[in-house]
Design a protein around this motif. Sequence first.
Motif, PDB file in Angstrom:
ATOM      1  N   PRO A  73     -22.949  -9.658   4.819  1.00 54.29           N
ATOM      2  CA  PRO A  73     -23.022  -9.706   6.283  1.00 54.29           C
ATOM      3  C   PRO A  73     -22.325  -8.571   7.030  1.00 54.29           C
ATOM      4  O   PRO A  73     -22.583  -8.370   8.201  1.00 54.29           O
ATOM      5  N   GLY A  74     -21.432  -7.848   6.389  1.00 48.81           N
ATOM      6  CA  GLY A  74     -20.691  -6.812   7.098  1.00 48.81           C
ATOM      7  C   GLY A  74     -19.611  -7.408   7.985  1.00 48.81           C
ATOM      8  O   GLY A  74     -19.490  -8.628   8.124  1.00 48.81           O
ATOM      9  N   VAL A  75     -18.813  -6.532   8.582  1.00 48.89           N
ATOM     10  CA  VAL A  75     -17.703  -6.943   9.444  1.00 48.89           C
ATOM     11  C   VAL A  75     -17.747  -6.081  10.696  1.00 48.89           C
ATOM     12  O   VAL A  75     -17.521  -4.874  10.626  1.00 48.89           O
ATOM     13  N   PRO A  76     -18.034  -6.657  11.865  1.00 51.24           N
ATOM     14  CA  PRO A  76     -18.259  -5.847  13.061  1.00 51.24           C
ATOM     15  C   PRO A  76     -17.019  -5.261  13.738  1.00 51.24           C
ATOM     16  O   PRO A  76     -17.097  -4.222  14.371  1.00 51.24           O
ATOM     17  N   ASP A  77     -15.859  -5.936  13.619  1.00 50.33           N
ATOM     18  CA  ASP A  77     -14.692  -5.452  14.360  1.00 50.33           C
ATOM     19  C   ASP A  77     -13.396  -5.936  13.714  1.00 50.33           C
ATOM     20  O   ASP A  77     -13.408  -6.741  12.779  1.00 50.33           O
ATOM     21  N   ALA A  78     -12.272  -5.423  14.227  1.00 52.74           N
ATOM     22  CA  ALA A  78     -10.961  -5.725  13.657  1.00 52.74           C
ATOM     23  C   ALA A  78     -10.616  -7.217  13.728  1.00 52.74           C
ATOM     24  O   ALA A  78     -10.013  -7.760  12.808  1.00 52.74           O
ATOM     25  N   GLY A  79     -11.002  -7.872  14.813  1.00 52.26           N
ATOM     26  CA  GLY A  79     -10.733  -9.304  14.933  1.00 52.26           C
ATOM     27  C   GLY A  79     -11.482 -10.107  13.884  1.00 52.26           C
ATOM     28  O   GLY A  79     -10.918 -11.029  13.276  1.00 52.26           O
ATOM     29  N   SER A  80     -12.731  -9.750  13.669  1.00 48.57           N
ATOM     30  CA  SER A  80     -13.520 -10.421  12.634  1.00 48.57           C
ATOM     31  C   SER A  80     -12.938 -10.156  11.248  1.00 48.57           C
ATOM     32  O   SER A  80     -12.965 -11.029  10.383  1.00 48.57           O
ATOM     33  N   PHE A  81     -12.413  -8.954  11.049  1.00 53.03           N
ATOM     34  CA  PHE A  81     -11.825  -8.609   9.759  1.00 53.03           C
ATOM     35  C   PHE A  81     -10.568  -9.445   9.498  1.00 53.03           C
ATOM     36  O   PHE A  81     -10.383  -9.961   8.401  1.00 53.03           O
ATOM     37  N   ALA A  82      -9.726  -9.613  10.500  1.00 51.52           N
ATOM     38  CA  ALA A  82      -8.518 -10.439  10.343  1.00 51.52           C
ATOM     39  C   ALA A  82      -8.900 -11.879  10.005  1.00 51.52           C
ATOM     40  O   ALA A  82      -8.291 -12.509   9.125  1.00 51.52           O
ATOM     41  N   ALA A  83      -9.909 -12.412  10.678  1.00 57.58           N
ATOM     42  CA  ALA A  83     -10.379 -13.777  10.399  1.00 57.58           C
ATOM     43  C   ALA A  83     -10.953 -13.863   8.992  1.00 57.58           C
ATOM     44  O   ALA A  83     -10.741 -14.859   8.288  1.00 57.58           O
ATOM     45  N   LEU A  84     -11.658 -12.824   8.570  1.00 62.33           N
ATOM     46  CA  LEU A  84     -12.223 -12.765   7.229  1.00 62.33           C
ATOM     47  C   LEU A  84     -11.123 -12.842   6.165  1.00 62.33           C
ATOM     48  O   LEU A  84     -11.243 -13.594   5.188  1.00 62.33           O
ATOM     49  N   LEU A  85     -10.044 -12.089   6.352  1.00 61.69           N
ATOM     50  CA  LEU A  85      -8.939 -12.122   5.379  1.00 61.69           C
ATOM     51  C   LEU A  85      -8.301 -13.507   5.322  1.00 61.69           C
ATOM     52  O   LEU A  85      -7.964 -13.999   4.244  1.00 61.69           O
ATOM     53  N   THR A  86      -8.172 -14.153   6.479  1.00 59.51           N
ATOM     54  CA  THR A  86      -7.638 -15.520   6.508  1.00 59.51           C
ATOM     55  C   THR A  86      -8.573 -16.465   5.763  1.00 59.51           C
ATOM     56  O   THR A  86      -8.120 -17.280   4.953  1.00 59.51           O
ATOM     57  N   ASP A  87      -9.870 -16.352   6.009  1.00 62.73           N
ATOM     58  CA  ASP A  87     -10.854 -17.190   5.323  1.00 62.73           C
ATOM     59  C   ASP A  87     -10.797 -16.987   3.811  1.00 62.73           C
ATOM     60  O   ASP A  87     -10.891 -17.951   3.045  1.00 62.73           O
ATOM     61  N   LEU A  88     -10.668 -15.738   3.381  1.00 64.78           N
ATOM     62  CA  LEU A  88     -10.576 -15.462   1.945  1.00 64.78           C
ATOM     63  C   LEU A  88      -9.345 -16.130   1.333  1.00 64.78           C
ATOM     64  O   LEU A  88      -9.433 -16.772   0.289  1.00 64.78           O
ATOM     65  N   ARG A  89      -8.211 -15.971   1.993  1.00 68.67           N
ATOM     66  CA  ARG A  89      -6.969 -16.575   1.481  1.00 68.67           C
ATOM     67  C   ARG A  89      -7.074 -18.097   1.416  1.00 68.67           C
ATOM     68  O   ARG A  89      -6.683 -18.715   0.426  1.00 68.67           O
TER      69      ARG A  89
END
Length: 136
Positions: A73-89
């Motif tokens: 899906p890709g990652v559109p912005d820094a906020g989405s990236f931070a949420a992505l790292l939280t989701d992964l953890r």
Amino acid sequence: MNMLQSALGGGAIFPAPETLVDGLNFEAATRNVPGVPYTLADLLAHLAVTQRASLDLASGKTETWPEALDIWPGVPDAGSFAALLTDLRLGVAEARALAERPSERARELLTDLSAHNAYHWGQVALLRRLLGEWPQ
């Protein structure tokens, strides 16, 4: 901790996913590595979406793999990236918990997830090294 939990969460034989994303920021994760068809952010988004779908199956929240799931899906912005790292953890913690005493179905799904993730977490480690972003 059993072998499946270790395979899902690292630590004993390879770096834990938490270590592999420690200190990683959006700017570094979206830099291109020559010859690599995706960024670290793309790879982490792939890990997150496939992990979530697998965990939903393993936990019984869903019965089938989601149709038309965008697994890159890709990652559109820094906020989405931070949420992505939280989701992964959170997903890694959930996978470890499910692997403590899994049903036969959950064991099969989590074993598949651990093999899939091991492949991609190795790519994460390599890309971080190539980018000069390996955690110290």
